[in-house]
Design a protein around this motif. Structure first.
Motif, PDB file in Angstrom:
ATOM      1  N   SER A  63       0.605  -1.115  -0.188  1.00 13.76           N
ATOM      2  CA  SER A  63      -0.039   0.130   0.053  1.00 13.76           C
ATOM      3  C   SER A  63       0.836   1.416  -0.157  1.00 13.76           C
ATOM      4  O   SER A  63       0.725   2.323  -0.488  1.00 13.76           O
ATOM      5  CB  SER A  63      -0.861   0.066   1.285  1.00 13.76           C
ATOM      6  N   ASP A  91     -14.803  -9.678   2.913  1.00 15.05           N
ATOM      7  CA  ASP A  91     -15.378  -9.189   1.417  1.00 15.05           C
ATOM      8  C   ASP A  91     -15.419  -9.914   0.353  1.00 15.05           C
ATOM      9  O   ASP A  91     -14.268  -9.078  -0.389  1.00 15.05           O
ATOM     10  CB  ASP A  91     -15.442  -7.927   1.796  1.00 15.05           C
ATOM     11  N   ARG A 104     -10.397 -10.378  -4.997  1.00 12.27           N
ATOM     12  CA  ARG A 104     -10.418  -9.079  -4.421  1.00 12.27           C
ATOM     13  C   ARG A 104     -10.959  -9.073  -2.384  1.00 12.27           C
ATOM     14  O   ARG A 104     -11.755 -10.018  -2.964  1.00 12.27           O
ATOM     15  CB  ARG A 104     -11.626  -7.964  -4.864  1.00 12.27           C
ATOM     16  N   HIS A 105     -10.463  -8.492  -1.623  1.00 12.99           N
ATOM     17  CA  HIS A 105     -11.027  -8.790   0.020  1.00 12.99           C
ATOM     18  C   HIS A 105     -10.263  -7.664   0.664  1.00 12.99           C
ATOM     19  O   HIS A 105      -9.653  -6.379  -0.354  1.00 12.99           O
ATOM     20  CB  HIS A 105     -10.245  -9.964  -0.006  1.00 12.99           C
ATOM     21  N   THR A 106     -10.806  -7.587   1.570  1.00 11.71           N
ATOM     22  CA  THR A 106     -10.030  -6.458   3.066  1.00 11.71           C
ATOM     23  C   THR A 106      -9.530  -7.443   3.857  1.00 11.71           C
ATOM     24  O   THR A 106      -9.748  -7.977   3.952  1.00 11.71           O
ATOM     25  CB  THR A 106     -11.569  -5.806   3.409  1.00 11.71           C
ATOM     26  N   LYS A 123      -7.414  -2.594   1.346  1.00 10.82           N
ATOM     27  CA  LYS A 123      -7.738  -3.236  -0.257  1.00 10.82           C
ATOM     28  C   LYS A 123      -6.913  -3.966  -0.931  1.00 10.82           C
ATOM     29  O   LYS A 123      -6.462  -3.265  -1.408  1.00 10.82           O
ATOM     30  CB  LYS A 123      -8.926  -2.431  -0.609  1.00 10.82           C
ATOM     31  N   ALA A 145      -7.076   0.882   3.095  1.00 16.07           N
ATOM     32  CA  ALA A 145      -9.040   0.995   2.814  1.00 16.07           C
ATOM     33  C   ALA A 145      -9.420   2.641   4.073  1.00 16.07           C
ATOM     34  O   ALA A 145      -8.150   2.934   4.446  1.00 16.07           O
ATOM     35  CB  ALA A 145      -9.109   0.323   3.482  1.00 16.07           C
TER      36      ALA A 145
END
Length: 145
Positions: A63, A91, A104-106, A123, A145
């Motif tokens: 990130s 998610d 894709r996920h958190t 994210k 996020a």
């Protein structure tokens, strides 16, 4: 008769719409399983397990903008430069296109990077590729996020 026909049509649409979703779940399960094995291996790093889950040409984006290769990603985990105490995934979605899967996920977690406690909320986009019959992480990018 119209109510019966409408009900029958509604049931048929529901049944047809449900079939691809169920088939997709079965198709995507091996990818979800590989992603879960990676989550576990990131908490309790093991050279062999990580090597089996990660493609040789891995591009692992953090990130903060830093990029890792397969060697640096695994090395940082083994050396505790990147040390996950816990990782929770929510998610998550998985989609397939041939031998490529997009996950894709958190990700939320507790870290102890180089002995310094911290938390992350990210994210994440992962790209997995089926190589030699196994799903391997080819690329990953995270944003805060």
């Amino acid at each position: 008769m119209i109510k019966f026909t409408a009900a029958l049509l509604g049931a048929a649409v529901f049944a047809v719409a449900s079939v691809p979703a169920m088939a997709q779940s079965a198709d995507t399960q091996p990818v979800a399983t590989a992603a879960e094995k990676l989550r576990v291996a990131m908490i309790d790093p093991d050279q062999a397990a990580l090597s089996a889950l990660v493609a040789d040409s891995l591009s692992y984006g953090h990130s903060g903008g830093r990029l890792d290769t397969k060697a640096s990603f695994i090395g940082d985990l083994l050396d505790k430069k990147s040390d996950f105490v816990s990782i929770t995934i929510t998610d998550q979605t998985v989609s397939l296109s041939g031998d490529v899967a997009v996950v894709r996920h958190t990700l939320s977690g507790d870290t102890l990077d180089s002995g310094k406690p911290g938390t992350v909320l990210l994210k994440v986009l992962q790209v997995w590729q089926k190589q030699g019959g196994n799903w391997r992480l080819l690329a990953r990018q995270a944003v805060k996020a």
